[in-house]
Design an enzyme around this catalytic site. Sequence first.
Site, short mmCIF file in Angstrom:
data_model
loop_
_atom_site.label_atom_id
_atom_site.label_comp_id
_atom_site.label_asym_id
_atom_site.label_seq_id
_atom_site.Cartn_x
_atom_site.Cartn_y
_atom_site.Cartn_z
N GLU A 261 23.50 -0.69 -15.50
CA GLU A 261 22.79 0.55 -15.74
C GLU A 261 21.32 0.16 -15.70
O GLU A 261 20.85 -0.55 -16.58
CB GLU A 261 23.18 0.99 -17.14
N ASP B 183 16.04 5.95 -27.97
CA ASP B 183 16.10 4.50 -28.09
C ASP B 183 15.59 3.99 -29.42
O ASP B 183 14.59 4.49 -29.96
CB ASP B 183 15.30 3.85 -26.95
#
Lengths: 262, 386
Positions: free
Chosen positions: A48, A59
């Site tokens: 990815e 995140d």
Amino acid sequence: MRLDDALRDARAAHRPSLVLYLLVDRARRARVSGIARAARDGGAAAIELGFPFSEPIADGPELAAAHARSLAHGTGWPDLLDTLRVVSRILPTAVMTYANPLVRRGLDRAIDEISGAGATGLIVPDLSLEESPPYRAAARAHAVCLVLLAAPGISTERLSRIARASRGFLYLVGHYGTTGGAARGATVDLRPSVAEAHAAAPQLPVLIGFGVRDAISARRTLATGADGVVVGSAFERCINRTATTSSVARFVRSIAAARAST
Amino acid sequence: MPRRFGPYGGAYVPETLVPALEELDRAWRSARRDPEFRGELGRLQRTLGGRPTPLYFAKRLTRRGRGAEIWLKREDLLHGGAHKFNNALGQGLLAVRMGKPRLIAETGAGQHGVATAMIGAALGLETEVYMGTVDMARQRPNVERMRLLGARVIPVREGSRTLKDAINAALRDWITNVRTTHYLLGSAVGPHPFPTLVAELQSVIGREIRRQSRRAFGRLPDVVVACVGGGSNAIGTFHPLRSTSVEFLGVEAGGPKGHRVGAASLERGLPGVLHGSYSYVLQDRNGQVAATESISAGLDYPGVGPEHAYLKDTGRARYVAVHDEEALAAFHWLAEDEGILPALEPAHAIFAAVREARRRPAKERIVVTLSGRGDKDLEVVIRAAR
Ligand SMILES: Cc1ncc(COP(=O)(O)O)c(C=O)c1O
């Protein structure tokens, strides 16, 4: 090989898939092909490839810092395409990017370009099901699988709709929280979610990410019935710690070898 | 409630937040029709907040403009010293209704943080406020106020260390603690339903302007003026007047003279996705969000509420940018002409209003929303004067 084929074959063979998240960083350019080969040799199923964004709200600290570093190194869209050309020759590759870089480039043009550079999947962490139709259409037009994310706490009905709309695999977020680290909130039993997703889309592999960091957490995660795991923050840490591709391969192998614990 | 304003708005968020946004949407839809909730909201607006706020004729400021009359909608007199109370009260009551024991908020100027801390205390909710360290330094009095009100202030050291980064940190907290926490977003930005919810809660400003201007001068104003950070005091001013012929003027921060973008998202930005909605965003060609600069922490934000994007594109509202130096000048005008110390955010609107007044005949009326008072900004203003 394409992302969807690789993961479907693995599911059919009851072989858990390991997908590794790798952030594009101009300063890392020379190492990328070595890292991708080490990932393949260690048994990873796919990569990815993350495009950095200035506001990475999904995140945690580890990857947020990596996004900031990458941008400070001057990473831009051409670097994504360059890295993609290298990595996608070694492993099936999906691009992961927040929505705005795609919007700015133009959805159709952006997906056309990543497809041309070898991507067969696209993951957009801030794309809810409601906003996904234009993205799904543009991805379909360029033979790219738009991978949708599902999260703990959503209704059964919503999970089924997401599973049916997702292509390549279903990305099930493993806990309440951002990427990396253990959940601060309570851990969630993901078994019912995995079963519901499989019931709604029997062919579609279900992978769990956010918080998988080693063989132990991978085994525990696979025990939910998931077809694989995504490892991001821990892989980022591994790459930053070691200079040698053999230690990267060792890290990957330790997780790729994990089987469901009971 | 509309999810989109033309192409703008929507909810670009990680799936983890979707259940909470849906719950908020449902809670607000039922609450706004519930006489008991409305009664409680109205009562607290009056008895805790001090509503209605007055509409004041600024005679000497009008003389400075030598044109149209300038009237001030005195949100600076509201509890806490800014319009932010209107939104914090409404969302605080919703949090109680949803059974969420914890509030989180972001703040730039500290006014929204103060309003949230006050409401958290009054309703007995645990309150934590994210604030960039650049803003903590320049709006120190508000940091102290939040702490005295029992809130925890969490410093944010990422990115530009201003409002945008405080929103990022609050969103991450919400993703982690979404089941027990309401994110009390402070402006008409973010994913649906926030832009609509905040606009409705701030619309009390425009409704009062409508009523008070009829009483004061027998008709509606010719133009209303408000500063635009995320756009909540402006949309609250505009919204109740949208089906009239009153002109709308929004005033963004132009930053220091010569700065490339300042914080003027509508004037110098491009459509994009920031903090969950599609609107104008200051950004580079890779879609990375630009660094903003403004003397006023509350306007120092690279995005803007989606309804403003729509009002701009359709031409229903005009938006202009005012520089730091001009806002500072307007701060002193209001202080010396009217004896009012404005916050630096609405000082931008005051400057634009005086300029607008010069171009208009004496029989026209301008209403400016004076969104907050200037106590928090004294240090910045005094330093700039040296
Ligand atoms: C006094 C005052 N006015 C205006 C603003 C800008 O916010 P908005 O555009 O949402 O009204 C702020 C924000 O902190 C503020 O404190």
